[in-house]
Design an enzyme around this catalytic site. Structure first.
Site: not given
Length: 278
Positions: A41, A147
């Site tokens: 990632r 979020d």
């Protein structure tokens, strides 16, 4: 030990540093088996910044957090979601919770829901459809969707999805709540304004201060608690309780439980909890 087959030099020390600051910021526990995931990632960030070793990236992150920290958190945050995921939650909301709220909140004619950990928006849009399909016109229906990841929030606020992601909601709902694109956008669909106008998207770190005022009738916090240790779960769920009306409902993920955690909730359905008297 670095793996020489990798594009970038990456060691256990690098991983330990990165998961430590991720935990300090978000409260999320990162187990040993996420070593490769962190490499995968973050490689894009390392490449973009022109580094050859993850140690350089760690140093950059440490000394230039204002430039990189948001990108780092966005990269390592997991965002897996779909429309009407765990369908029984939305069925319970429509068949049990909303009829009760229509009686209980008759005076103020308002219903407030929080989607905590909303990812790319499929959950809050599913909530919006459920609410607008079951609450009479004239009621004030509001959804707060939060979020940690600013990238997924941008996607959510836009409300545009590949057609294959929305066809699962059924043809009737698709026609009612989404507008299909044309031309170059023909394989996409956008949530209609009726859905978008009742959802407020906002970046929020659950481990830090919450600016919200007032209370909610329902909180969805699904597949979030699984990342935290027991004490953090208890603190977080007790904070949710503080923002829920008496008798309000908390929905959590299919693999999560509040069993043996000291919180003011009782189990009323599969991973569905109701706030109790305290």
């Amino acid at each position: 030990m670095a793996n020489n087959a990798r594009e970038f030099e990456y060691t256990q020390d690098d991983f330990d540093f990165l998961r430590k600051i991720s935990n300090q910021h978000s409260g999320i526990l990162v187990p040993d088996d996420k070593f490769d995931m962190f490499y995968s990632r973050l490689s894009k960030r390392v490449r973009l910044l022109g580094f050859t070793r993850f140690k350089q990236y760690c140093d950059y992150l440490q000394h230039h957090p204002e430039q990189e920290f948001t990108e780092f958190i966005n990269a390592v945050t997991t965002n897996l979601t779909s429309f009407f995921r765990e369908k029984h939650h939305f069925d319970y909301l429509a068949e049990t919770v909303l009829p009760e709220l229509l009686k209980k909140n008759q005076a103020q004619r308002q219903i407030k829901v929080w989607s905590a950990g909303c990812s790319t928006g499929e959950e809050p849009y599913s909530l919006a459809m459920t609410l607008l399909e079951n609450v009479p016109s004239g009621w004030d229906v509001k959804i707060l969707a939060t979020d940690l990841d600013t990238n997924v929030l941008a996607t959510a606020a836009e409300g545009i999805y590949a057609l294959e992601r929305v066809t699962s909601i059924g043809e009737q709902r698709l026609k009612r709540w989404f507008q299909k694109g044309v031309g170059a956008q023909s394989r996409k669909a956008r949530a209609r304004a009726d859905l978008r106008r009742i959802i407020h998207f906002k970046q929020l770190n659950l481990m830090q201060d919450w600016p919200m005022q007032g209370v909610f009738d329902v909180i969805f916090c699904r597949n979030v608690l699984i990342y935290f240790d027991r004490d953090t779960k208890a603190r977080l769920v007790n904070r949710y309780a503080g923002l829920l009306r008496q008798g309000g409902h908390l929905f959590i993920g299919h693999s999560e439980s509040l069993h043996q955690i000291d919180v003011p909730f009782m189990l009323v359905g599969h991973t569905i909890y109701r706030k109790t008297d305290v």
